[in-house]
Design a protein around this motif. Structure first.
Motif, short mmCIF file in Angstrom:
data_model
loop_
_atom_site.label_atom_id
_atom_site.label_comp_id
_atom_site.label_asym_id
_atom_site.label_seq_id
_atom_site.Cartn_x
_atom_site.Cartn_y
_atom_site.Cartn_z
N VAL A 60 78.26 10.97 17.34
CA VAL A 60 79.31 9.96 17.22
C VAL A 60 79.60 9.68 15.74
CG1 VAL A 60 79.87 7.54 17.62
CG2 VAL A 60 78.82 8.89 19.45
N PHE A 61 78.54 9.54 14.94
CA PHE A 61 78.72 9.30 13.51
C PHE A 61 79.37 10.50 12.82
CE2 PHE A 61 75.59 5.91 14.17
CZ PHE A 61 76.12 4.91 13.37
N ILE A 62 78.92 11.70 13.18
CA ILE A 62 79.48 12.92 12.58
C ILE A 62 80.96 13.05 12.93
CG2 ILE A 62 79.42 15.44 12.66
CD1 ILE A 62 76.37 15.21 13.00
N GLY A 63 81.28 12.80 14.21
CA GLY A 63 82.68 12.87 14.61
C GLY A 63 83.53 11.83 13.90
N ALA A 64 83.00 10.62 13.76
CA ALA A 64 83.74 9.56 13.09
C ALA A 64 83.96 9.88 11.61
CB ALA A 64 82.98 8.23 13.23
N ILE A 65 82.94 10.40 10.95
CA ILE A 65 83.09 10.77 9.53
C ILE A 65 84.09 11.90 9.38
CG2 ILE A 65 81.90 11.79 7.55
CD1 ILE A 65 79.36 10.31 8.52
N SER A 66 83.96 12.92 10.21
CA SER A 66 84.83 14.11 10.10
C SER A 66 86.28 13.80 10.42
CB SER A 66 84.33 15.22 11.03
OG SER A 66 83.00 15.58 10.72
N LEU A 67 86.51 12.83 11.29
CA LEU A 67 87.88 12.52 11.71
C LEU A 67 88.45 11.30 10.99
CD1 LEU A 67 87.47 13.13 15.55
CD2 LEU A 67 88.71 14.57 13.95
N PHE A 68 87.78 10.17 11.09
CA PHE A 68 88.34 8.93 10.57
C PHE A 68 88.23 8.80 9.06
CE2 PHE A 68 86.91 7.39 14.93
CZ PHE A 68 88.15 7.67 15.50
N TYR A 69 87.12 9.25 8.48
CA TYR A 69 86.97 9.13 7.03
C TYR A 69 87.94 10.06 6.29
CZ TYR A 69 85.01 9.47 2.35
OH TYR A 69 84.85 9.48 0.99
N ILE A 70 88.07 11.28 6.80
CA ILE A 70 88.92 12.26 6.11
C ILE A 70 90.40 12.02 6.41
CG2 ILE A 70 89.47 14.72 5.89
CD1 ILE A 70 86.55 15.32 6.53
N ASP A 72 91.77 9.30 8.15
CA ASP A 72 92.11 7.91 8.43
C ASP A 72 92.18 7.66 9.95
OD1 ASP A 72 92.29 7.37 5.69
OD2 ASP A 72 94.38 8.02 5.64
N ILE A 73 92.28 6.39 10.31
CA ILE A 73 92.34 6.03 11.73
C ILE A 73 93.80 6.00 12.17
CG2 ILE A 73 91.80 4.25 13.43
CD1 ILE A 73 89.51 3.33 11.66
N ASN A 74 94.17 6.92 13.03
CA ASN A 74 95.52 6.98 13.59
C ASN A 74 95.42 7.58 14.98
OD1 ASN A 74 95.47 9.93 13.12
ND2 ASN A 74 95.70 9.34 10.96
N ASN A 75 96.56 7.78 15.63
CA ASN A 75 96.49 8.23 17.02
C ASN A 75 95.95 9.65 17.16
OD1 ASN A 75 98.74 9.45 15.93
ND2 ASN A 75 100.16 8.76 17.51
N LYS A 76 96.23 10.54 16.19
CA LYS A 76 95.75 11.91 16.33
C LYS A 76 94.23 11.98 16.16
CE LYS A 76 96.35 13.43 11.51
NZ LYS A 76 97.01 14.41 10.61
N THR A 77 93.67 11.21 15.21
CA THR A 77 92.22 11.24 15.03
C THR A 77 91.51 10.49 16.15
OG1 THR A 77 92.40 9.30 13.57
CG2 THR A 77 92.33 11.47 12.53
N ALA A 83 88.44 12.97 22.83
CA ALA A 83 88.28 14.29 23.45
C ALA A 83 86.93 14.90 23.08
CB ALA A 83 89.42 15.21 23.02
N THR A 84 86.50 14.69 21.85
CA THR A 84 85.21 15.23 21.39
C THR A 84 84.05 14.60 22.15
OG1 THR A 84 86.07 15.66 19.16
CG2 THR A 84 83.68 15.47 19.40
N ILE A 85 84.04 13.29 22.25
CA ILE A 85 82.96 12.59 22.95
C ILE A 85 82.94 12.97 24.43
CG2 ILE A 85 82.04 10.35 23.60
CD1 ILE A 85 81.73 11.11 20.63
N PHE A 86 84.11 13.02 25.05
CA PHE A 86 84.19 13.35 26.47
C PHE A 86 83.69 14.77 26.72
CE2 PHE A 86 86.54 14.35 30.45
CZ PHE A 86 86.03 13.33 31.22
N THR A 87 84.07 15.71 25.86
CA THR A 87 83.62 17.10 26.02
C THR A 87 82.12 17.22 25.82
OG1 THR A 87 85.77 17.89 25.19
CG2 THR A 87 83.94 19.46 25.18
N ALA A 146 89.39 19.95 18.42
CA ALA A 146 90.09 18.77 18.92
C ALA A 146 91.20 18.31 17.97
CB ALA A 146 89.09 17.64 19.17
N ILE A 147 90.89 18.21 16.68
CA ILE A 147 91.91 17.76 15.72
C ILE A 147 92.98 18.83 15.53
CG2 ILE A 147 90.70 18.61 13.68
CD1 ILE A 147 92.72 15.34 13.98
N SER A 148 92.62 20.09 15.73
CA SER A 148 93.60 21.18 15.63
C SER A 148 94.57 21.17 16.80
CB SER A 148 92.88 22.53 15.57
OG SER A 148 92.06 22.63 14.43
#
Length: 255
Positions: A60-70, A72-77, A83-87, A146-148
């Motif tokens: 969860v932390f790795i996904g949050a850093i990789s998506l939200f930190y890089i 930002d928090i928006n609908n795509k991230t 999708a990442t957590i569910f998978t 997921a982000i791709s």
């Protein structure tokens, strides 16, 4: 200068020149994720800790850093994170099952010689440790895929706001099909490059093909790669469905 520091400096310069501010944040994210892994391993040494649950928290932390930190928090991230957590949760039961049934946990014969002077009775469930390793090995590929998927789907929707949910979903699937091929090759060649020395060692020890195929150390890595490939394949329809439902749902609410 230390070689590692020199290589890190070169990587930082290249990422900064090519990626700008986002490239710098991506470089910092590498070290943040590394710190998460180190903390996870240190906490995992406690026999009272559940390695699988701890690994899920780390993911969860790795996904949050990789998506939200890089990015930002928006609908795509946010959609990519969901999708990442569910998978990952879908793969969890399968990973635990295949780890126990394939008996890839513990130390292999090739690794046991150097451990003869140590006690292996350390009070940790090696099945859970092996499952945690596979989960950790899949999270990077799943986040990347997921982000791709969510990012180009959002662009498609912005440029064609009248697109239907089904057409947007199929666009995500078509994008995912292109990603699936390259991601599978990346996983395979990463394994081959990382374990080239092991394969040469097998040859020097005159292992037969059957001994190589049935060796625990090789099977453990192959299972990890195949599971990561499964995660990439599963996250494509999940991310496409979640994104199509969310984006078209927003449009319908505005009517």
């Amino acid at each position: 200068m230390n070689v590692l520091l020199l290589l890190a400096l070169i990587l930082f310069i290249l990422m900064a020149l090519v990626g700008g501010k986002k490239g710098i944040k991506s470089f910092i994210a590498l070290f943040l994720n590394f710190l998460v892994l180190i903390v996870t391993v240190l906490i995992m040494n406690d026999p009272n800790t559940n390695p699988v649950l701890l690994t899920l928290v780390a993911c969860v932390f790795i996904g949050a850093i990789s998506l939200f930190y890089i990015n930002d928090i928006n609908n795509k991230t946010t959609l990519a994170f969901i999708a990442t957590i569910f998978t990952t949760l879908l793969l969890l039961l399968f990973i635990f099952f295949i780890t126990e049934k394939s008996m890839i946990y513990g130390f292999s014969e090739e690794e046991s010689d150097g451990l003869t002077i140590f006690s292996v009775y350390i009070g940790i469930d090696f099945v859970k440790i092996a499952a945690s390793g596979i989960i950790m090995g899949t999270i990077g590929a799943i986040v990347d895929t997921a982000i791709s998927i969510t990012s180009p789907m959002r662009e498609i929707h912005q440029h064609n706001p009248g697109i239907t949910r089904k057409d947007l979903f199929m666009s995500g699937i078509r994008i995912g099909r292109d990603i699936l091929n390259t991601s599978s090759n990346t996983l395979f060649f990463a394994f081959f490059g990382g374990y080239l020395g092991l394969l040469i060692w097998f040859k020097d020890l005159e292992y037969s093909f059957g001994e190589i195929v049935n060796s625990k150390v090789l099977n453990g890595e192959l299972i990890s790669i195949l599971t990561a490939g499964m995660g990439v394949a599963i996250v494509i329809p999940i991310a496409s469905a979640i994104t199509a439902h969310h984006l078209v749902g927003i449009k319908d609410k505005k009517k």
